[in-house]
Scaffold this motif. Sequence first.
Motif, mmCIF file in Angstrom:
data_model
loop_
_atom_site.group_PDB
_atom_site.id
_atom_site.type_symbol
_atom_site.label_atom_id
_atom_site.label_comp_id
_atom_site.label_asym_id
_atom_site.label_seq_id
_atom_site.Cartn_x
_atom_site.Cartn_y
_atom_site.Cartn_z
ATOM 1 N N ASP A 70 0.818 -1.220 0.000
ATOM 2 C CA ASP A 70 0.000 0.000 0.000
ATOM 3 C C ASP A 70 0.850 1.267 0.000
ATOM 4 N N ALA A 71 2.101 1.167 -0.424
ATOM 5 C CA ALA A 71 3.006 2.304 -0.247
ATOM 6 C C ALA A 71 2.952 3.332 -1.370
ATOM 7 N N GLY A 72 2.384 2.966 -2.520
ATOM 8 C CA GLY A 72 2.452 3.898 -3.643
ATOM 9 C C GLY A 72 3.894 3.983 -4.125
ATOM 10 N N THR A 73 4.413 5.189 -4.333
ATOM 11 C CA THR A 73 5.796 5.355 -4.787
ATOM 12 C C THR A 73 6.755 4.924 -3.686
ATOM 13 N N GLU A 74 7.827 4.212 -4.067
ATOM 14 C CA GLU A 74 8.801 3.778 -3.073
ATOM 15 C C GLU A 74 9.552 4.986 -2.533
ATOM 16 N N PRO A 75 9.669 5.122 -1.209
ATOM 17 C CA PRO A 75 10.366 6.281 -0.661
ATOM 18 C C PRO A 75 11.876 6.208 -0.901
ATOM 19 N N VAL A 76 12.481 7.389 -1.030
ATOM 20 C CA VAL A 76 13.930 7.463 -1.224
ATOM 21 C C VAL A 76 14.602 7.350 0.139
ATOM 22 N N CYS A 77 15.685 6.545 0.186
ATOM 23 C CA CYS A 77 16.396 6.307 1.445
ATOM 24 C C CYS A 77 17.561 7.286 1.591
ATOM 25 N N ARG A 78 18.071 7.401 2.820
ATOM 26 C CA ARG A 78 19.261 8.212 3.078
ATOM 27 C C ARG A 78 20.467 7.722 2.283
ATOM 28 N N CYS A 79 20.440 6.430 1.873
ATOM 29 C CA CYS A 79 21.587 5.866 1.150
ATOM 30 C C CYS A 79 21.524 6.170 -0.343
ATOM 31 N N GLY A 80 20.411 6.755 -0.808
ATOM 32 C CA GLY A 80 20.293 7.073 -2.231
ATOM 33 C C GLY A 80 19.450 6.078 -3.003
ATOM 34 N N ASN A 81 19.267 4.867 -2.452
ATOM 35 C CA ASN A 81 18.400 3.874 -3.077
ATOM 36 C C ASN A 81 16.940 4.131 -2.725
ATOM 37 N N THR A 82 16.059 3.317 -3.284
ATOM 38 C CA THR A 82 14.642 3.406 -2.906
ATOM 39 C C THR A 82 14.187 2.068 -2.349
ATOM 40 N N GLY A 83 13.163 2.102 -1.491
ATOM 41 C CA GLY A 83 12.540 0.867 -1.021
ATOM 42 C C GLY A 83 13.296 0.152 0.077
ATOM 43 N N CYS A 84 14.295 0.813 0.692
ATOM 44 C CA CYS A 84 15.035 0.172 1.787
ATOM 45 C C CYS A 84 14.148 0.032 3.024
ATOM 46 N N VAL A 85 14.454 -0.946 3.853
ATOM 47 C CA VAL A 85 13.771 -1.137 5.136
ATOM 48 C C VAL A 85 13.726 0.179 5.913
#
Lengths: 396, 396
Positions: free
Chosen positions: B247-262
Amino acid sequence: MSASAVPTVAGLGEVLQLFRGRPSLTRADVMHLTGLSRSTVNQRLDALLSAALVVPSGEGSPTGGRPASRFTFHHDRGVLLVADIGATGMRTALCDLRGTVLAERERAIDVAAGPDPVLTTADAMFGELLAGAGRGTAEVFGIGLDVPGPVDFDSGQVVSPPIMSGWDRYDIPGWFAGRYACPVLVDKDVNAMAFGEQRSVYPDVRQLLMIKAGTGIGAGMILGGEIYRGADGAAGDIGHIQVTVEDAGTEPVCRCGNTGCVEAYAGGWAMVRDLREAGKDVTTVDDAVALVRTGDLLAVRLARRAGRIIGHAVADSVSLINPRVVVIGGQLARIEEQLFAGIREMVYRRSLPLATRSLQIVATRLDNRSGLIGLALLLADGIFAPGRVEDLVARG
Amino acid sequence: MSASAVPTVAGLGEVLQLFRGRPSLTRADVMHLTGLSRSTVNQRLDALLSAALVVPSGEGSPTGGRPASRFTFHHDRGVLLVADIGATGMRTALCDLRGTVLAERERAIDVAAGPDPVLTTADAMFGELLAGAGRGTAEVFGIGLDVPGPVDFDSGQVVSPPIMSGWDRYDIPGWFAGRYACPVLVDKDVNAMAFGEQRSVYPDVRQLLMIKAGTGIGAGMILGGEIYRGADGAAGDIGHIQVTVEDAGTEPVCRCGNTGCVEAYAGGWAMVRDLREAGKDVTTVDDAVALVRTGDLLAVRLARRAGRIIGHAVADSVSLINPRVVVIGGQLARIEEQLFAGIREMVYRRSLPLATRSLQIVATRLDNRSGLIGLALLLADGIFAPGRVEDLVARG
C-alpha cells in the motif's frame, strides 16, 4: 613456567597435521615448526611411521644405503567414500586421504523415496567403487554423505527436511554401522560445497558464501574460517526469502507452501514449470539448462530473471554477512553468462559499497565436485584431529 | 610428554580469568580448576595480589589474625570509560572492571559535525564522570567508543560511514592517545549492543541477532559465541535490504540514495517524515515514539507497518543465519506492543519452521545500556586477555 596437567601443543595429531598441509618434511623441519626436541620428534615420527600414516618420501631419498631424509603424509594409507545426494540424482566418489577424487559414479534417484532405497543405492555404488579400485572395506577410513536438507551435524540426523519425506530424524550413521567400521558423517549439501570450495580454492578466505542454484536454491557459509550451521542446522535457507517481481503477475506458489519465494521463480524446478507452461519440451533441470544454451529466447529471458532474483537474495546475504567471496554452483551455474549478469547487477545495486568493493562473485571451479571434495576434507579433518590420531596409531 | 617451546594453558591471564567469572575462590579451588601445583598457584596468586588485580575476599575472611582464605577479582582496581555515539545523541558511562555502570551522562550531538567536536564532547563528559566519582585519569584502564557506522576493528577507524561525514578513516584511538595512557577500542554500535546482550543476559546462547531500531535500522550478530563483523566490518547492514510494501504507492527514497530500503519505511527518521507530512507536530524520533504511545491512530498504524517491514528483514536474517535469540533494542523498541506483533508475524510467516520453533524474539532487558555494557565487557576482555595480564603485573 611449570606445565603440569597442561596438554602439550604438539602431540601426534599436531605433527601429522604439519605433514597433511605440506608435500614433505625433514626431521629438522618438524623440530623447527614445533619447537620439540630431536628425541621427541624422533619418537613422534616413529609412531606415525609404524602406523604408516607418514612414509619416507621418494624425492630427496638418497640412492645409496642411507635412510630417507624426507617424509610425507601417506595419503594412500586408506580411502574415503563420499556421496552427494540430490533431489533426483546421487554422485559418489572414492577419495584418498587428501580429498583427491580417485573414481566417481553418478546415478538417478528419487530422494523422496525415503532413506532405505537411497542408502542401499549409495552402498551399492560404494561397493562398486571399492571393487573397481581393488580396495577392501577395511581400508575405508570414513564415510561422508550430504543431503539437500537441514542436518543435526552432531547426530548425523536429517531434521524437518522440506523435500525429503521419510527422512526426518533418520539415523543415517546407524544404517552404515553394521556395514563399515569407520566414522560416518552427514551434512547439508551446501555446507559440504562451501567447505570444499574454501579449503581447496580459497584457503585464505575466512568469509565465503556458497550458492547452490539447482533444482532448489540454497546457501552454505564459511564464517570465521569454519562452516556456519546456525542454532538448529537451518542456516542458509535463502531459497525461501520473499521477493517481489514487477512483471510476474500472480505470485507463484512455492514447494514450501508459501508464495513469492526466490525458489518459486528462480529454482530449476520453477524454470522447468515456466518452460512447460509455454509449451517447451523440457522435463528436467538439465533440459532447461540445455535450452538456455541453445539461445531459446524465452529460456534466456527466464535465466536472466532467475539471475536477478537469486541476486536479490545474494544482495541481502551480502548486506547481512559481508563475505569476501560468493561462489555459485549447482546445475544453473552452467548458464553462467545469463545468470551472473543478473546476480552481479542486483548485488552492486543493493549492497553497501564497502561490502562490495573487494567482493568476488565467481562460478565454482570444482565443477560439480565441491560437495564430494568438501565431504572428504571434512572427514579427513575429523579422522586426523588431534586426540584421535593417538587412537589410530594405537590400533596400528 | 615434553613441553619445551609450548605455552602453558594456565598462565597469569588464565588464572585471573577464573576469578573474573566467579564471586570468589580459594587456593584449593584454583588448583582444582587449573591442575597447577600448590607452589605454582601460590606464585600466580602472589603476582596477582601484588598487582592488586585480586584481593582477599571479605566474606569467608576469618575474624582472627590468620590470612584470608578466599580471594576475589578486584573489580574496583581501575575504571573504564565508554561512549555510545548515536546520530543525534551520545551516552557515556564510567564502569568498573566487571562492566557495571557506576555513573552515566547523556548529551545531544550531531554526529555529522565530524570527529573533533564529537570527541571533544565525549572527552569532556569523561572528565565530568571521573571528577564526579573522584577517580583520576591514571586509574582509567581502557576507553571504548561505538559509532553508528562500519568500523575497521583492528585499527579503530570508521570506514565509509553513510551518515558520518568527515569520519572516514579518522584515527579515533590517536585522538585519545595524548590524553590517556590506556587502550582505546572502537566498534560499530550494533556489535557492542549484541555483545552486551549476549554476555550479560544470554551467556549460553551462541547465535544472537541484535536489531537496533532507532533513527536508522541495523543489526549486530554473535555467531559461534563471538562478534561477527564480516570481511570489511560491514556485516549487519539490514537497514538497506529492499522490501516491497503493497500500500506504499511510490517507493520512498532512502538516506543511502536507493529506494525501497527497510529504513526508508521503518527507520525512526522515516516515521518522523511520514508523521510530519500528515501534519503531526513531531521533530524527533522520541516525539514519534511518544505519539504512538498516546494512541494516535496514524502513528500506531505507521508503527505496525514499521514492525512488519523490520520483520521482513528479520525473517530474511533468521532464514540466513538461524539465530537462537533475536533481541530488539533502540528507541523504537519502546513501542514494543505495536512493533513486535509485526516482527513476529513476518518471521513466523516467512522463515522455515525448523529455524523458528526454538527462536526467541525479545525486547532488550538492558534498556538503552546494551552498547555501553558491551563496550565495557569487550574492553575488559582485551585488557585481561592471556598474555596481556603479564604486562599489567609487570607495570605494577
